[in-house]
Scaffold this motif. Structure first.
Motif, PDB file in Angstrom:
ATOM      1  N   VAL A  92       0.683  -1.145  -0.005  1.00 28.47           N
ATOM      2  CA  VAL A  92      -0.029   0.021   0.029  1.00 28.47           C
ATOM      3  C   VAL A  92       0.871   1.263   0.058  1.00 28.47           C
ATOM      4  O   VAL A  92       0.748   2.194  -0.857  1.00 28.47           O
ATOM      5  CB  VAL A  92      -0.906   0.059   1.148  1.00 28.47           C
ATOM      6  N   THR A  93       1.748   1.199   1.091  1.00 29.52           N
ATOM      7  CA  THR A  93       2.701   2.647   0.898  1.00 29.52           C
ATOM      8  C   THR A  93       3.574   2.707  -0.203  1.00 29.52           C
ATOM      9  O   THR A  93       4.146   3.472  -0.552  1.00 29.52           O
ATOM     10  CB  THR A  93       3.565   2.336   2.245  1.00 29.52           C
ATOM     11  N   ARG A  94       3.967   1.625  -0.786  1.00 30.02           N
ATOM     12  CA  ARG A  94       4.720   1.536  -1.940  1.00 30.02           C
ATOM     13  C   ARG A  94       4.323   2.088  -3.035  1.00 30.02           C
ATOM     14  O   ARG A  94       4.495   2.985  -3.955  1.00 30.02           O
ATOM     15  CB  ARG A  94       5.119   0.175  -2.298  1.00 30.02           C
ATOM     16  N   LEU A  95       3.015   1.772  -3.403  1.00 36.76           N
ATOM     17  CA  LEU A  95       2.232   2.269  -4.388  1.00 36.76           C
ATOM     18  C   LEU A  95       1.975   3.916  -4.274  1.00 36.76           C
ATOM     19  O   LEU A  95       1.923   4.493  -5.130  1.00 36.76           O
ATOM     20  CB  LEU A  95       0.883   1.537  -4.438  1.00 36.76           C
ATOM     21  N   ALA A  96       1.765   4.120  -2.923  1.00 37.51           N
ATOM     22  CA  ALA A  96       1.694   5.628  -2.560  1.00 37.51           C
ATOM     23  C   ALA A  96       2.683   6.277  -2.933  1.00 37.51           C
ATOM     24  O   ALA A  96       2.612   7.554  -3.409  1.00 37.51           O
ATOM     25  CB  ALA A  96       0.942   5.786  -1.071  1.00 37.51           C
ATOM     26  N   ASP A  97       3.988   5.647  -2.651  1.00 39.57           N
ATOM     27  CA  ASP A  97       5.353   6.420  -2.730  1.00 39.57           C
ATOM     28  C   ASP A  97       5.373   6.481  -4.474  1.00 39.57           C
ATOM     29  O   ASP A  97       6.000   7.429  -4.756  1.00 39.57           O
ATOM     30  CB  ASP A  97       6.419   5.656  -2.260  1.00 39.57           C
ATOM     31  N   VAL A 127       0.484   6.711  -6.739  1.00 40.63           N
ATOM     32  CA  VAL A 127      -0.851   6.402  -6.941  1.00 40.63           C
ATOM     33  C   VAL A 127      -1.702   7.007  -5.705  1.00 40.63           C
ATOM     34  O   VAL A 127      -1.428   6.784  -4.498  1.00 40.63           O
ATOM     35  CB  VAL A 127      -1.044   4.944  -6.882  1.00 40.63           C
ATOM     36  N   GLU A 128      -2.990   7.545  -6.062  1.00 46.31           N
ATOM     37  CA  GLU A 128      -3.594   8.065  -4.895  1.00 46.31           C
ATOM     38  C   GLU A 128      -4.066   7.114  -3.973  1.00 46.31           C
ATOM     39  O   GLU A 128      -4.519   5.991  -4.319  1.00 46.31           O
ATOM     40  CB  GLU A 128      -4.688   8.895  -5.781  1.00 46.31           C
ATOM     41  N   ARG A 129      -4.330   7.542  -2.887  1.00 44.88           N
ATOM     42  CA  ARG A 129      -4.591   6.608  -1.826  1.00 44.88           C
ATOM     43  C   ARG A 129      -6.175   5.922  -2.082  1.00 44.88           C
ATOM     44  O   ARG A 129      -6.404   4.692  -1.801  1.00 44.88           O
ATOM     45  CB  ARG A 129      -4.724   7.463  -0.170  1.00 44.88           C
ATOM     46  N   TYR A 130      -7.120   6.871  -2.486  1.00 44.39           N
ATOM     47  CA  TYR A 130      -8.459   6.441  -2.982  1.00 44.39           C
ATOM     48  C   TYR A 130      -8.638   5.430  -4.074  1.00 44.39           C
ATOM     49  O   TYR A 130      -9.366   4.305  -3.978  1.00 44.39           O
ATOM     50  CB  TYR A 130      -9.536   7.607  -3.165  1.00 44.39           C
ATOM     51  N   LEU A 131      -7.405   5.532  -5.004  1.00 43.12           N
ATOM     52  CA  LEU A 131      -7.397   4.484  -6.161  1.00 43.12           C
ATOM     53  C   LEU A 131      -6.891   3.308  -5.636  1.00 43.12           C
ATOM     54  O   LEU A 131      -7.161   2.227  -5.902  1.00 43.12           O
ATOM     55  CB  LEU A 131      -6.333   5.072  -7.087  1.00 43.12           C
ATOM     56  N   ILE A 132      -5.857   3.299  -4.543  1.00 45.91           N
ATOM     57  CA  ILE A 132      -5.462   2.090  -4.013  1.00 45.91           C
ATOM     58  C   ILE A 132      -6.409   1.291  -3.304  1.00 45.91           C
ATOM     59  O   ILE A 132      -6.496   0.035  -3.428  1.00 45.91           O
ATOM     60  CB  ILE A 132      -4.154   2.437  -3.085  1.00 45.91           C
ATOM     61  N   ASP A 162     -10.791  -5.427   1.648  1.00 42.30           N
ATOM     62  CA  ASP A 162     -12.255  -5.243   1.529  1.00 42.30           C
ATOM     63  C   ASP A 162     -12.439  -4.053   1.618  1.00 42.30           C
ATOM     64  O   ASP A 162     -11.784  -3.101   2.089  1.00 42.30           O
ATOM     65  CB  ASP A 162     -13.067  -6.400   2.024  1.00 42.30           C
ATOM     66  N   GLU A 163     -13.799  -3.611   1.833  1.00 43.11           N
ATOM     67  CA  GLU A 163     -14.453  -2.221   2.012  1.00 43.11           C
ATOM     68  C   GLU A 163     -14.109  -1.601   3.276  1.00 43.11           C
ATOM     69  O   GLU A 163     -14.005  -0.697   3.746  1.00 43.11           O
ATOM     70  CB  GLU A 163     -15.966  -2.284   1.639  1.00 43.11           C
ATOM     71  N   THR A 164     -13.948  -2.825   4.385  1.00 38.82           N
ATOM     72  CA  THR A 164     -13.622  -2.301   5.606  1.00 38.82           C
ATOM     73  C   THR A 164     -12.336  -1.810   6.063  1.00 38.82           C
ATOM     74  O   THR A 164     -11.919  -0.928   6.937  1.00 38.82           O
ATOM     75  CB  THR A 164     -13.540  -3.634   6.587  1.00 38.82           C
ATOM     76  N   TRP A 165     -11.367  -1.887   4.803  1.00 43.67           N
ATOM     77  CA  TRP A 165     -10.046  -1.192   4.786  1.00 43.67           C
ATOM     78  C   TRP A 165     -10.172   0.310   4.293  1.00 43.67           C
ATOM     79  O   TRP A 165      -9.026   0.890   4.175  1.00 43.67           O
ATOM     80  CB  TRP A 165      -9.118  -2.224   4.426  1.00 43.67           C
ATOM     81  N   THR A 166     -10.911   0.583   3.330  1.00 42.11           N
ATOM     82  CA  THR A 166     -11.108   1.890   2.738  1.00 42.11           C
ATOM     83  C   THR A 166     -10.713   2.931   3.578  1.00 42.11           C
ATOM     84  O   THR A 166      -9.786   3.835   3.186  1.00 42.11           O
ATOM     85  CB  THR A 166     -12.484   1.912   1.850  1.00 42.11           C
ATOM     86  N   THR A 167     -11.401   3.224   4.630  1.00 37.71           N
ATOM     87  CA  THR A 167     -11.070   4.332   5.466  1.00 37.71           C
ATOM     88  C   THR A 167      -9.602   4.365   6.023  1.00 37.71           C
ATOM     89  O   THR A 167      -8.998   5.432   6.225  1.00 37.71           O
ATOM     90  CB  THR A 167     -12.172   4.245   6.663  1.00 37.71           C
ATOM     91  N   ILE A 168      -9.064   3.210   6.458  1.00 29.59           N
ATOM     92  CA  ILE A 168      -7.813   3.181   6.991  1.00 29.59           C
ATOM     93  C   ILE A 168      -6.641   3.614   5.957  1.00 29.59           C
ATOM     94  O   ILE A 168      -5.867   4.295   6.083  1.00 29.59           O
ATOM     95  CB  ILE A 168      -7.454   1.762   7.492  1.00 29.59           C
ATOM     96  N   ASN A 228      -7.440   5.382   3.108  1.00 34.06           N
ATOM     97  CA  ASN A 228      -7.496   6.620   2.553  1.00 34.06           C
ATOM     98  C   ASN A 228      -7.076   7.789   3.508  1.00 34.06           C
ATOM     99  O   ASN A 228      -6.733   8.612   3.113  1.00 34.06           O
ATOM    100  CB  ASN A 228      -9.055   6.927   2.431  1.00 34.06           C
ATOM    101  N   ARG A 229      -7.192   7.387   4.751  1.00 40.01           N
ATOM    102  CA  ARG A 229      -6.356   8.474   5.737  1.00 40.01           C
ATOM    103  C   ARG A 229      -5.098   8.537   5.731  1.00 40.01           C
ATOM    104  O   ARG A 229      -4.423   9.356   6.579  1.00 40.01           O
ATOM    105  CB  ARG A 229      -7.019   8.282   7.188  1.00 40.01           C
ATOM    106  N   GLY A 230      -4.418   7.524   4.902  1.00 42.15           N
ATOM    107  CA  GLY A 230      -2.950   7.664   4.941  1.00 42.15           C
ATOM    108  C   GLY A 230      -2.040   6.701   5.911  1.00 42.15           C
ATOM    109  O   GLY A 230      -0.968   7.260   6.240  1.00 42.15           O
ATOM    110  N   ALA A 231      -2.542   5.833   6.294  1.00 44.91           N
ATOM    111  CA  ALA A 231      -2.004   5.024   7.156  1.00 44.91           C
ATOM    112  C   ALA A 231      -0.903   4.386   6.654  1.00 44.91           C
ATOM    113  O   ALA A 231      -0.539   4.038   5.690  1.00 44.91           O
ATOM    114  CB  ALA A 231      -3.059   3.747   7.656  1.00 44.91           C
ATOM    115  N   GLN A 232       0.322   4.310   7.590  1.00 45.65           N
ATOM    116  CA  GLN A 232       1.444   3.994   6.963  1.00 45.65           C
ATOM    117  C   GLN A 232       1.693   2.300   7.432  1.00 45.65           C
ATOM    118  O   GLN A 232       0.913   1.680   8.195  1.00 45.65           O
ATOM    119  CB  GLN A 232       2.777   4.582   7.644  1.00 45.65           C
TER     120      GLN A 232
END
Length: 504
Positions: A367-372, A375-380, A451-457, A459-463
């Motif tokens: 997740v963090t590698r794609l963000a680096d 790639v936008e967090r919401y897209l990940i 799944d969808e339960t991870w979306t908020t985590i 999106n908020r930029g969790a490392q």
């Protein structure tokens, strides 16, 4: 004669389908004699050359075999049908009249090739390749030194020295592989890359990637053997079972999204990707296109595109082209940069299932590698369906492993003190594994299904650390938990696990 003398837990008749045959030993005897008499020298261990026999009382043939070896020959009773299959596997692909040629005899473990020996370099190169295939090596290394050229095979992740040649043949042997790989034999001061396809046996082919590197003592040659044992590319054989297998198949059933494999170089990511492709092909008819550098396995029914930097063809350029060919599934060998990541994400958003790999240590790290990479967090959050981290460990030989108990010091070394007292197994060595104690490799896995339960985590930029903490809170087994499970069932050893998870 019992084959189990001195080997705990062994005895009776050898099942040759389970025996690891050393081709360097087998190829030192005439193939036609071995096939006719149904005798196969398969291992040199504990000071003896062990010979699988349909009739261990055939002293005449054993006497002939003895001339090829310095160590005493030890006959071992073998189950006849499995012995015939082993003989066919080792000798059946040899050219007529081959077997124990001058070069092979020396390559197979006799005296080192000397300065005065006359060697057919073309034949020797073929024999090196054939022996590597029979030993199931992944790489061949030719390392020049001050006095000799060292030949080594990488088998199950470890390097094994096979033979040392005089430096007088090093140049010709190196040039032979450079010619096959379409390299410039006049260029000896710059690294070169190439590839070739080797035909052996009954029209069997082997794709080989070659690289040279100038060193103080001459050019070093490394050959990567690609596409061996494609029939064994199944998820179960790789070590995926139970809940992991259910999660992977659930991700495969999705019509779109991304499945990412993570881990360091040599952790088996590509092999798992191919196994996933094979499982999809078994489930339904799909248009599957891959973009790889290079193509490592040929899979029937899949359009495979090889990206070659020498041709100035990038992953991005190839991906943009193949998306016009209406693929259902796209496999990208590796997401290396922001451009490739962006195209992969957009492909998954537009109805494609995308497989790829990343260089990160953990599943959460994807997740963090794609963000680096931009790639936008919401897209990940909306495209990444499953991230898998994996490592490879050697498998214990099931015929000679020795049970034990994990000590407190060992549990502390794994940073898991509660594991003290659990069952562990150690390697011993026997005829089946050639005295190694291990045979083959298996993967350790860590799964992060998003799944969808991870979306908020997400999106908020969790490392990465926060994501791992959340995985623990949800009771998701990490890499170490899978390792401990495979330790307890005797699949691998404590030392293998410690090395595999040390960096993590």
């Amino acid at each position: 004669m019992s084959i189990g003398a001195g080997n705990p837990g062994m005895g009776g008749v050898l099942q040759m389908d389970e025996v690891r045959v050393d081709p360097m030993i087998a190829l030192r005897v005439p193939a036609n004699l071995a096939m006719r008499r149904e005798m196969l020298p398969f291992s040199e261990w504990q000071g003896r050359v062990h010979v699988a026999c349909s009739d261990p009382r055939d002293g005449t043939t054993l006497g002939i075999f003895q001339r090829a070896f310095d160590a005493p020959v030890q006959p071992c009773a073998a189950e006849p049908e499995s012995l015939r299959r082993a003989l066919q596997k080792i000798y059946g692909a040899l050219k007529p009249g081959a077997g124990a040629t001058a070069a092979l005899g020396k390559l197979g473990g006799g005296r080192p090739i000397g300065e005065g020996d006359i060697i057919d370099v073309a034949a020797l190169s073929d024999e090196i390749l054939y022996s590597a295939v029979m030993r199931q090596a992944s790489d061949i290394h030719l390392d020049p030194g001050s006095e000799n050229l060292r030949l080594r095979f990488r088998v199950d992740g470890g390097l094994e020295e096979v033979q040392r040649f005089p430096m007088s043949i090093a140049g010709n042997l190196t040039n032979r592989f450079k010619v096959l790989s379409q390299m410039d034999i006049s260029e000896k001061r710059s690294p070169q890359d190439g590839a070739f396809r080797h035909l052996y046996g009954d029209n069997r082919t082997l794709d080989i990637r070659a690289a040279t590197l100038p060193t103080k003592w001459g050019e070093r040659v490394t050959l990567r053997l690609l596409g061996l044992q494609t029939g064994t590319l199944t998820l179960e054989r790789l070590g995926m079972a139970g809940n992991h297998l259910v999660q992977f198949e659930s991700a495969l059933a999705q019509p779109h999204g991304m499945i990412l494999l993570t881990g360091p170089t040599g952790s088996g990511k590509s092999t798992t990707l191919y196994a996933g492709i094979r499982r999809l092909l078994d489930l339904e008819a799909l248009n599957i296109i891959t973009v790889e550098d290079p193509v490592e396995y040929d899979i029937a029914g899949v359009a495979q595109v090889s990206v070659d930097s020498a041709d100035k063809t990038s992953f991005g350029k190839a991906l943009r082209s193949i998306l016009r060919h209406d693929p259902d599934v796209v496999m990208i060998g590796e997401i290396r940069d922001g451009e490739t990541a962006d195209i992969a994400v957009k492909a998954s958003l537009t109805g494609h299932l995308v497989f790829s790999s990343l260089h990160t240590n953990t599943a959460a790290g994807s997740v963090t590698r794609l963000a680096d990479m931009g790639v936008e967090r919401y897209l990940i959050a909306s495209t990444l369906r499953l991230a898998i981290a994996q490592r490879l460990v050697r498998k214990l030989c099931g015929h000679c492993r020795r049970p034990g108990i994990m000590s407190e010091a060992q549990a502390a070394a794994l940073n898991h003190p509660t594991a003290a007292g659990q069952a562990v197994f150690d390697k011993v060595g026997c005829l089946y594994c050639g005295g190694r104690g291990t045979s083959g490799r298996m993967a350790l896995f860590e799964f992060l299904p998003l799944d969808e339960t991870w979306t908020t985590i997400v999106n908020r930029g969790a490392q990465e650390v926060e994501l791992v903490t959340e995985m623990k809170r949800r009771g998701m087994p990490l890499l170490l938990e899978d390792a401990l499970s495979k330790l307890a069932t005797g699949i691998t050893t404590f030392d293998e696990v410690r090395q595999a998870v040390a960096a993590w």
